[in-house]
Design a protein around this motif. Structure first.
Motif, PDB file in Angstrom:
ATOM      1  N   ARG A  16       0.813  -1.227   0.000  1.00 30.86           N
ATOM      2  CA  ARG A  16       0.000   0.000   0.000  1.00 30.86           C
ATOM      3  C   ARG A  16       0.841   1.270   0.000  1.00 30.86           C
ATOM      4  N   ARG A  17       2.165   1.132   0.278  1.00 26.65           N
ATOM      5  CA  ARG A  17       3.036   2.307   0.288  1.00 26.65           C
ATOM      6  C   ARG A  17       3.854   2.448  -0.990  1.00 26.65           C
ATOM      7  N   GLY A  18       4.242   1.327  -1.621  1.00 26.77           N
ATOM      8  CA  GLY A  18       5.052   1.480  -2.814  1.00 26.77           C
ATOM      9  C   GLY A  18       5.691   0.210  -3.331  1.00 26.77           C
ATOM     10  N   PHE A  19       6.761   0.395  -4.144  1.00 31.00           N
ATOM     11  CA  PHE A  19       7.433  -0.663  -4.886  1.00 31.00           C
ATOM     12  C   PHE A  19       8.669  -1.124  -4.119  1.00 31.00           C
ATOM     13  N   VAL A  20       8.824  -2.437  -3.955  1.00 32.35           N
ATOM     14  CA  VAL A  20       9.869  -2.996  -3.100  1.00 32.35           C
ATOM     15  C   VAL A  20      10.875  -3.797  -3.925  1.00 32.35           C
ATOM     16  N   PHE A  21      12.162  -3.609  -3.600  1.00 33.05           N
ATOM     17  CA  PHE A  21      13.220  -4.470  -4.129  1.00 33.05           C
ATOM     18  C   PHE A  21      14.221  -4.718  -3.007  1.00 33.05           C
ATOM     19  N   TYR A  22      15.108  -5.692  -3.222  1.00 34.22           N
ATOM     20  CA  TYR A  22      16.054  -6.095  -2.180  1.00 34.22           C
ATOM     21  C   TYR A  22      17.486  -6.023  -2.705  1.00 34.22           C
ATOM     22  N   THR A  23      18.428  -5.750  -1.793  1.00 30.50           N
ATOM     23  CA  THR A  23      19.818  -5.616  -2.206  1.00 30.50           C
ATOM     24  C   THR A  23      20.725  -5.626  -0.978  1.00 30.50           C
ATOM     25  N   ASN A  24      22.016  -5.491  -1.230  1.00 26.21           N
ATOM     26  CA  ASN A  24      23.012  -5.355  -0.177  1.00 26.21           C
ATOM     27  C   ASN A  24      23.034  -3.887   0.280  1.00 26.21           C
ATOM     28  N   TYR A  25      22.942  -3.657   1.572  1.00 30.46           N
ATOM     29  CA  TYR A  25      22.925  -2.285   2.075  1.00 30.46           C
ATOM     30  C   TYR A  25      24.294  -1.601   1.983  1.00 30.46           C
ATOM     31  N   ALA A  26      25.338  -2.360   1.638  1.00 31.89           N
ATOM     32  CA  ALA A  26      26.662  -1.770   1.447  1.00 31.89           C
ATOM     33  C   ALA A  26      26.958  -1.505  -0.028  1.00 31.89           C
ATOM     34  N   SER A  27      25.996  -1.766  -0.906  1.00 30.91           N
ATOM     35  CA  SER A  27      26.199  -1.588  -2.343  1.00 30.91           C
ATOM     36  C   SER A  27      26.190  -0.107  -2.716  1.00 30.91           C
ATOM     37  N   ARG A  28      26.580   0.178  -3.948  1.00 27.74           N
ATOM     38  CA  ARG A  28      26.565   1.563  -4.422  1.00 27.74           C
ATOM     39  C   ARG A  28      25.150   2.127  -4.406  1.00 27.74           C
ATOM     40  N   LYS A  29      24.192   1.346  -4.866  1.00 22.99           N
ATOM     41  CA  LYS A  29      22.824   1.856  -4.920  1.00 22.99           C
ATOM     42  C   LYS A  29      22.316   2.210  -3.531  1.00 22.99           C
ATOM     43  N   SER A  30      22.626   1.351  -2.547  1.00 26.37           N
ATOM     44  CA  SER A  30      22.172   1.627  -1.185  1.00 26.37           C
ATOM     45  C   SER A  30      22.870   2.835  -0.590  1.00 26.37           C
ATOM     46  N   ALA A  31      24.161   2.980  -0.874  1.00 24.98           N
ATOM     47  CA  ALA A  31      24.892   4.153  -0.370  1.00 24.98           C
ATOM     48  C   ALA A  31      24.295   5.431  -0.940  1.00 24.98           C
ATOM     49  N   GLU A  32      23.931   5.397  -2.216  1.00 24.35           N
ATOM     50  CA  GLU A  32      23.343   6.591  -2.832  1.00 24.35           C
ATOM     51  C   GLU A  32      21.944   6.851  -2.293  1.00 24.35           C
ATOM     52  N   LEU A  33      21.174   5.800  -2.066  1.00 23.27           N
ATOM     53  CA  LEU A  33      19.827   5.981  -1.512  1.00 23.27           C
ATOM     54  C   LEU A  33      19.891   6.526  -0.081  1.00 23.27           C
ATOM     55  N   ALA A  34      20.894   6.119   0.666  1.00 24.76           N
ATOM     56  CA  ALA A  34      21.046   6.637   2.024  1.00 24.76           C
ATOM     57  C   ALA A  34      21.432   8.116   2.002  1.00 24.76           C
ATOM     58  N   ALA A  35      22.265   8.494   1.041  1.00 26.09           N
ATOM     59  CA  ALA A  35      22.727   9.883   0.958  1.00 26.09           C
ATOM     60  C   ALA A  35      21.705  10.795   0.294  1.00 26.09           C
ATOM     61  N   ASN A  36      20.925  10.240  -0.618  1.00 24.37           N
ATOM     62  CA  ASN A  36      19.946  11.015  -1.385  1.00 24.37           C
ATOM     63  C   ASN A  36      18.697  10.140  -1.535  1.00 24.37           C
ATOM     64  N   PRO A  37      17.771  10.206  -0.583  1.00 24.91           N
ATOM     65  CA  PRO A  37      16.681   9.229  -0.495  1.00 24.91           C
ATOM     66  C   PRO A  37      15.544   9.428  -1.512  1.00 24.91           C
ATOM     67  N   HIS A  38      15.917   9.472  -2.776  1.00 23.75           N
ATOM     68  CA  HIS A  38      14.960   9.561  -3.875  1.00 23.75           C
ATOM     69  C   HIS A  38      15.403   8.595  -4.968  1.00 23.75           C
ATOM     70  N   ALA A  39      14.436   8.092  -5.728  1.00 22.22           N
ATOM     71  CA  ALA A  39      14.775   7.137  -6.784  1.00 22.22           C
ATOM     72  C   ALA A  39      13.738   7.205  -7.894  1.00 22.22           C
ATOM     73  N   ALA A  40      14.121   6.674  -9.052  1.00 20.03           N
ATOM     74  CA  ALA A  40      13.199   6.521 -10.178  1.00 20.03           C
ATOM     75  C   ALA A  40      13.275   5.080 -10.667  1.00 20.03           C
ATOM     76  N   LEU A  41      12.130   4.548 -11.084  1.00 19.52           N
ATOM     77  CA  LEU A  41      12.043   3.198 -11.621  1.00 19.52           C
ATOM     78  C   LEU A  41      11.460   3.273 -13.025  1.00 19.52           C
ATOM     79  N   ALA A  42      11.829   2.306 -13.866  1.00 19.29           N
ATOM     80  CA  ALA A  42      11.225   2.218 -15.193  1.00 19.29           C
ATOM     81  C   ALA A  42      11.096   0.747 -15.587  1.00 19.29           C
ATOM     82  N   PHE A  43       9.889   0.361 -15.953  1.00 25.81           N
ATOM     83  CA  PHE A  43       9.617  -0.955 -16.521  1.00 25.81           C
ATOM     84  C   PHE A  43       9.401  -0.758 -18.026  1.00 25.81           C
ATOM     85  N   TYR A  44      10.034  -1.603 -18.850  1.00 27.74           N
ATOM     86  CA  TYR A  44       9.807  -1.550 -20.290  1.00 27.74           C
ATOM     87  C   TYR A  44       9.434  -2.944 -20.767  1.00 27.74           C
ATOM     88  N   TRP A  45       8.201  -3.074 -21.230  1.00 27.91           N
ATOM     89  CA  TRP A  45       7.685  -4.340 -21.720  1.00 27.91           C
ATOM     90  C   TRP A  45       7.559  -4.250 -23.240  1.00 27.91           C
TER      91      TRP A  45
END
Length: 231
Positions: free
Chosen positions: A78-107
């Motif tokens: 009910r809140r949003g889109f979920v994915f899983y990863t390593n919290y020490a990864s580059r993506k997680s470091a960037e999300l921690a520093a700048n808590p915004h993201a964009a997603l794109a699905f292409y079918w």
């Protein structure tokens, strides 16, 4: 797609494809809630698209430097889109520093796209634990073995995996084992402020319908403004 080489140091792509879906979308025809519309589309495309859960995730550093990679969408709540990863990864470091993201699905097979922009939050450990326990044994071991986004030697991952197997008493005959959730691994949730549904049309006059979160509405029960965008 045709590829043209006009000069030794140049490459051009000349597109020949024309979209011609039988369906159309408009603000008056989509569901009033974008989560409902996404569930409908994902259900519809599963038979035609090989990996419909693959999505491009874009993050940015604190300085605004962007980075994009493909990850697997795992849940819509009910809140949003979920994915899983390593919290020490580059993506997680960037999300921690700048808590915004964009997603794109292409079918591609069905000429549809979905674009999501929003804020992010970590899942609770209990939420991450529930998903982690559903993963195959090999994937749980891999989460421990991989220092995601770090530079590794050619054979380092194999050695690390062997060490993890020894640690948790796993050998070639083991079908199941108690491999706990690492402290450094878990989920992120993208809480959308904007979701766009795109459908390819002839002459590049595509259908685009955007949902914008009404300012001040709750993350748990958001209200949405629906509008058409020019292609």
């Amino acid at each position: 797609m045709d590829v043209v080489l006009p000069a030794p140091d140049q490459l051009k792509v000349v597109s020949r494809r024309q979209y011609d879906p039988k369906e159309s979308i408009a603000p008056t025809s989509v569901a009033p809630n974008p989560f409902e519309q996404f569930r409908t589309w994902l259900t519809e495309v599963r038979a035609a698209v090989l990996e419909p859960e693959a999505m491009a995730l874009s993050t940015a550093s604190a300085a605004g430097v962007p980075s994009t990679r493909f990850v697997l969408f795992k849940q819509l709540d009910r809140r949003g889109f979920v994915f899983y990863t390593n919290y020490a990864s580059r993506k997680s470091a960037e999300l921690a520093a700048n808590p915004h993201a964009a997603l794109a699905f292409y079918w591609k097979e069905v000429s549809r796209q979905v674009r999501v922009v929003g804020r992010v939050e970590r899942l609770t450990r209990a939420e991450s634990e529930e998903y982690y326990r559903s993963r195959p044994l090999g994937s749980r071991l891999g989460a421990w073995a991989s220092p995601q986004s770090e530079v590794v030697a050619e054979d380092e991952l194999a050695k690390r995996l062997d060490e993890v197997k020894t640690k948790f008493g796993v050998d070639e005959s083991t079908k199941e084992a108690d491999v706990p959730l690492p402290e450094f691994w878990g989920g992120w949730r993208v809480i959308p402020d904007e979701i766009e549904f795109w459908m390819g049309k002839p002459s590049r006059l595509h259908d685009r319908v955007r949902y914008l979160r009404v300012e001040g509405s709750s993350d748990d029960d958001p209200q949405w403004k629906i509008e058409r965008l020019a292609p």
